[in-house]
Design a protein around this motif. Structure first.
Motif, short mmCIF file in Angstrom:
data_model
loop_
_atom_site.label_atom_id
_atom_site.label_comp_id
_atom_site.label_asym_id
_atom_site.label_seq_id
_atom_site.Cartn_x
_atom_site.Cartn_y
_atom_site.Cartn_z
N CYS A 134 23.54 -40.36 -5.35
CA CYS A 134 22.37 -39.99 -6.17
C CYS A 134 21.11 -40.70 -5.69
CB CYS A 134 22.62 -40.29 -7.64
SG CYS A 134 22.90 -42.03 -8.02
N ALA A 166 25.76 -44.79 -2.91
CA ALA A 166 25.69 -43.87 -4.05
C ALA A 166 24.94 -42.61 -3.61
CB ALA A 166 24.97 -44.53 -5.22
N LYS A 209 29.75 -38.13 -11.45
CA LYS A 209 28.55 -38.91 -11.78
C LYS A 209 28.52 -39.19 -13.26
CE LYS A 209 25.84 -34.61 -12.03
NZ LYS A 209 25.79 -34.43 -13.47
N LEU A 210 27.86 -40.28 -13.62
CA LEU A 210 27.64 -40.58 -15.03
C LEU A 210 26.18 -40.91 -15.31
CD1 LEU A 210 30.76 -42.73 -16.01
CD2 LEU A 210 30.09 -40.53 -16.97
N CYS A 211 25.54 -41.66 -14.43
CA CYS A 211 24.17 -42.08 -14.73
C CYS A 211 23.13 -41.10 -14.20
CB CYS A 211 23.90 -43.48 -14.19
SG CYS A 211 23.88 -43.62 -12.40
N ALA A 212 23.52 -40.17 -13.35
CA ALA A 212 22.55 -39.26 -12.74
C ALA A 212 22.46 -37.95 -13.51
CB ALA A 212 22.95 -38.96 -11.30
N GLY A 233 21.24 -45.10 -9.97
CA GLY A 233 22.32 -45.69 -9.17
C GLY A 233 23.09 -46.79 -9.86
N SER A 234 23.32 -46.67 -11.16
CA SER A 234 23.97 -47.78 -11.86
C SER A 234 25.47 -47.60 -12.07
CB SER A 234 23.31 -48.00 -13.23
OG SER A 234 23.53 -46.89 -14.07
N CYS A 235 25.97 -46.37 -12.14
CA CYS A 235 27.38 -46.21 -12.54
C CYS A 235 28.34 -46.36 -11.36
CB CYS A 235 27.58 -44.88 -13.25
SG CYS A 235 27.70 -43.43 -12.15
N ARG A 236 27.91 -46.14 -10.16
CA ARG A 236 28.70 -46.29 -8.92
C ARG A 236 29.89 -45.33 -8.87
NH1 ARG A 236 24.71 -47.90 -6.61
NH2 ARG A 236 25.91 -48.45 -4.77
N LEU A 237 29.78 -44.21 -9.54
CA LEU A 237 30.86 -43.24 -9.51
C LEU A 237 30.68 -42.22 -8.39
CD1 LEU A 237 33.33 -42.82 -11.36
CD2 LEU A 237 32.02 -41.09 -12.59
N CYS A 238 29.46 -42.07 -7.91
CA CYS A 238 29.13 -40.97 -7.00
C CYS A 238 29.18 -41.39 -5.53
CB CYS A 238 27.74 -40.44 -7.34
SG CYS A 238 26.43 -41.62 -6.95
N MET A 283 23.48 -36.17 -3.33
CA MET A 283 24.18 -35.56 -4.46
C MET A 283 23.68 -34.15 -4.73
SD MET A 283 24.32 -36.82 -8.42
CE MET A 283 25.71 -37.93 -8.20
FE1 FES Z 1 25.71 -43.11 -11.14
FE2 FES Z 1 25.14 -42.16 -8.73
S1 FES Z 1 25.68 -41.06 -10.49
S2 FES Z 1 25.39 -44.23 -9.28
#
Ligand code: FES
Length: 260
Positions: free
Chosen positions: A74, A72, A44-47, A55-60, A32
């Protein structure tokens, strides 16, 4: 600019290709961050580069030659000769699907929300091109609020802290606040409890933030991507046009504040 993950201090350099562009970055850099250094912003949301990747949101999600699935970006570190794709149609569809699930469990009161215009969930929903949601558009939360109902999914706000408000209905469980509390402040006041729709941030064994180990440093508020943790001054007077952020790791009286 937020690169998504903290910089690596390694003196060893690794070369890779991202979307056809070559780049050399320090070993230990996340995919990332390497992409961000090339000017490619991966949703991204959690990074955030203020705390370690989780690595929790799984958007990246990205595609990497030789790796199964869509890791992921990130939490995936660069490797010599790695070939990464960040913008394929498959990835765009996956990210849109993930975002759709987030929005389905989030109040859609953006126009009256304290974070309107400064909300990463709102920004990233636009970034992935989400225009409609098939799962009810946050209807459960909105309905529960109007009806004044309380259940496990829709807990009341915690207004106990004099400096900020915690609204569990707006929490996307990215754990940025939990990690900021630990890594920035060195306090372990927050945790994630529950599973699935019932999961939420909590001040540990304590009933409220005020009664917990929280020292009101504001690191969690600063890290929150939505209006889950919001400064009371922001709720009362709206977002300032300009802000200055100060952080002192030694003071427990609200050392992270924003002022016009
Ligand atoms: Fe959330 Fe990578 S930004 S899993």
């Amino acid at each position: 600019i937020d690169y998504g993950t903290p910089a690596s201090r390694s003196e060893k350099t690794v070369s890779l290709t991202i979307d056809g562009q070559s780049i050399a970055v320090p070993a230990g850099t996340s995919v990332m961050r390497a992409a961000a250094e090339l000017g490619t912003s991966i949703p991204k949301l959690c990074a955030t580069d203020r705390v370690d990747a989780f690595g929790s949101c799984r958007l990246c999600l990205v595609e990497v030659d030789g790796m199964r699935g869509t890791p992921a970006s990130c939490t995936t570190l660069v490797a010599e000769g790695m070939v990464v794709r960040t913008q394929t149609e498959r990835l765009k569809k996956l990210r849109k699907g993930v975002m759709e699930l987030y929005i389905s469990d989030h109040p859609l009161d953006c126009l009256t929300c304290a974070a309107n215009g400064d909300c990463e969930l709102q920004t990233q929903a636009g970034a992935v091109g989400l225009r409609e949601v098939r799962y009810g558009e946050g209807a459960n939360h909105v309905f529960a609020r109007r009806a004044g109902e309380e259940n496990d999914r829709f807990l009341p706000k915690d207004e106990s802290n004099p400096y900020f408000t915690y609204d569990p209905a707006k929490c996307i469980v990215c754990s940025r606040c939990v990690r900021a509390c630990e890594e920035v402040q060195g306090t372990f006041a927050l945790t994630i409890e529950g599973r699935g729709f019932d999961s939420r941030v909590s001040p540990g064994m304590h009933e409220s933030f005020l009664g917990s180990e929280c020292v009101s440093c504001g690191a969690c508020v600063d890290a929150c991507p939505t209006a889950t943790l919001t400064e009371k001054s922001v709720i009362e007077i709206g977002q300032p046009e300009h802000s200055v952020v100060t952080t002192c790791a030694y003071c427990g009286v609200g050392c992270s504040f924003k002022a016009e």
